[in-house]
Enzyme design. Structure first.
Site, short mmCIF file in Angstrom:
data_model
loop_
_atom_site.label_atom_id
_atom_site.label_comp_id
_atom_site.label_asym_id
_atom_site.label_seq_id
_atom_site.Cartn_x
_atom_site.Cartn_y
_atom_site.Cartn_z
N CYS A 162 0.82 -1.22 0.00
CA CYS A 162 0.00 0.00 0.00
C CYS A 162 0.85 1.27 0.00
CB CYS A 162 -0.95 0.00 1.19
SG CYS A 162 -0.12 0.03 2.81
N CYS A 274 -24.20 -33.44 5.16
CA CYS A 274 -25.67 -33.36 5.19
C CYS A 274 -26.32 -34.73 5.37
CB CYS A 274 -26.20 -32.68 3.93
SG CYS A 274 -26.02 -33.66 2.42
N CYS A 282 -22.64 -42.25 -10.56
CA CYS A 282 -23.44 -41.35 -11.40
C CYS A 282 -23.35 -39.89 -10.95
CB CYS A 282 -24.90 -41.78 -11.38
SG CYS A 282 -25.18 -43.47 -11.95
N HIS A 287 -30.33 -43.49 -6.42
CA HIS A 287 -31.44 -44.03 -7.20
C HIS A 287 -31.83 -45.39 -6.63
CE1 HIS A 287 -27.91 -45.92 -9.08
NE2 HIS A 287 -27.49 -44.70 -9.41
N CYS A 334 -9.69 -11.77 -14.20
CA CYS A 334 -9.14 -12.45 -15.37
C CYS A 334 -10.05 -13.58 -15.81
CB CYS A 334 -7.74 -12.97 -15.04
SG CYS A 334 -6.96 -13.88 -16.39
N CYS A 349 -14.57 -19.24 -23.34
CA CYS A 349 -14.94 -20.29 -24.28
C CYS A 349 -14.98 -21.68 -23.65
CB CYS A 349 -13.97 -20.30 -25.47
SG CYS A 349 -12.29 -20.78 -25.05
#
Length: 398
Positions: A162, A274, A282, A287, A334, A349
């Site tokens: 600074c 959690c 997966c 599932h 950036c 991109c």
């Protein structure tokens, strides 16, 4: 280290404060130290002021001499339990045995200090926080520095970040490995930004890659930042290929797949934070009664939540890391971003780092045009050099 955890029940615990000072005034090196021994309520029981006449002595030597004198006095007073209150990180590490002295003079003084500690039932090194250090100055350093023989003016330093040139020397921070110095506030802001970015916490000095440590900088930070740094350190211990994130959008906790595999059988895992079950193969919520192939067959398209996330990502121009699939939002800075998994890519991109020409000043960079411009510029410099040479030759022979 907390005093209350180590204080023997029913035993009075005393505190030893010590401070060494070295300054160069009128081409002379002046040194001295002060010692204060306080009771449980920080009431001053003993103080000592000594000046040192040695033109070659260093600040670290004076600090250790002060500590040695304070311990000697504690033994003389019949004190059995005492806290050694340090405001110097390196001295704290030396007394704790974390660091090894490099200079012979420091090693000899440290040997004396550790020898005196054997005469005490307990001598607990305590690293003071900034607030505690200020209190130590209030009832120990200020109580003795007014009577100390040497008169030491407040030393001012300039921060290289600074550029503030009115900073007290005790508010400056020195990076251990590089030796670069800047004020404590700049270090604190630098660490906070690095933690929020998820980047390596290096020296604030330009292009210096020396790493900072939480042990060295912890007293500068808030408890929240210290906790973030602690979590970041734990995360960095997990190899990139072993990282798995909780699919719960309200959690996203980072875990080690290897450690999770040791607790479960098959592909079902539970988040350590959690508790929600998920499929580690997966990378989705568990599932039930479906194999991974059956789940993919029945759910070839993204779920409703996935669709909402995709639409939101398109609307906000978010990018998804190709390695860990984590969504990233760039608010400023950036366009070369580093994901929390360590993968670097172009935010504009999505290409891996180095595979595109974005961020070089133009988004529509044409290599042919760029090379042509460079050749023209070089040719222009050659023409100028020839003209200057001709002018010098004409002047020389005229």
């Amino acid at each position: 280290m907390e005093e209350d955890d180590l204080n023997p029940a029913g035993k009075p615990l005393y505190r030893l404060y010590f401070k060494g000072l070295v300054t160069e005034e009128k081409e002379m090196l002046l040194a001295g130290f002060g010692v204060a021994i306080c009771g449980d309520k920080d009431d001053l029981l003993f103080d000592l002021k000594v000046s040192i006449h040695d033109p070659t002595i260093t600040l670290l030597e004076v600090e250790l001499i002060a500590l040695k004198s304070g311990l000697n006095q504690a033994v003389s007073l019949g004190i059995n339990h005492i806290s050694i209150c340090c405001d110097h990180e390196y001295i704290f590490e030396l007394v704790m045995g974390i660091s090894t002295p490099k200079q012979e003079s420091i090693a000899l003084l440290l040997r004396d200090v550790q020898g005196i500690r054997k005469y005490l039932t307990s001598s607990i090194p305590v690293m003071l926080t900034q607030n505690q250090s200020n209190l130590a100055y209030d009832f120990a350093i200020e109580a003795i520095s007014s009577e100390i023989i040497i008169d030491i003016p407040a030393q001012k330093e300039t921060c290289n970040i600074c550029l503030n040139d009115d900073i007290n020397a005790d508010q400056m921070f020195s990076v251990d490995k590089s030796g670069h110095m800047c004020c404590s506030e700049c270090v604190k802001r630098h660490i906070e930004v690095r933690l929020l970015e998820g980047s390596l916490i290096t020296c604030p000095h330009y292009r210096c890659n020396s790493l900072l440590t939480s042990v060295r900088c912890g007293n500068l930070l808030t408890p929240k930042l210290n906790k973030m740094w602690e979590q970041k350190t734990k995360d960095e211990l997990i190899p990139v290929m072993d990282r798995v994130y909780c699919p719960n959008p309200r959690c996203s906790t980072l875990m080690s797949e290897t450690e999770l595999s040791g607790l479960n059988i098959g592909v079902r895992r539970c988040c350590v934070k959690c508790g929600e079950p998920f499929c580690v193969k997966c990378k989705v919520s568990w599932h039930n009664n479906l194999s991974c192939d059956e789940y993919k067959t029945l759910h070839p398209n993204p779920t409703e939540n996935d669709g909402r996330l995709r639409d939101l990502a398109n609307e906000k121009s978010w990018r998804q890391c190709s390695k860990c699939k984590h969504m990233i939002e760039l608010s400023s800075g950036c366009i070369s971003v580093v994901c929390r998994c360590g993968h670097t890519f172009c935010y504009q991109c999505g290409a891996d780092a180095g595979d595109c020409f974005h961020g070089l000043g133009r988004d529509d960079l044409d290599l042919t045009q760029c090379c042509g411009s460079c050749c023209c510029f070089v040719f222009f410099l050659v023409i100028i050099a020839i003209v200057v040479t001709i002018i010098l030759l004409v002047r020389r022979f005229s």
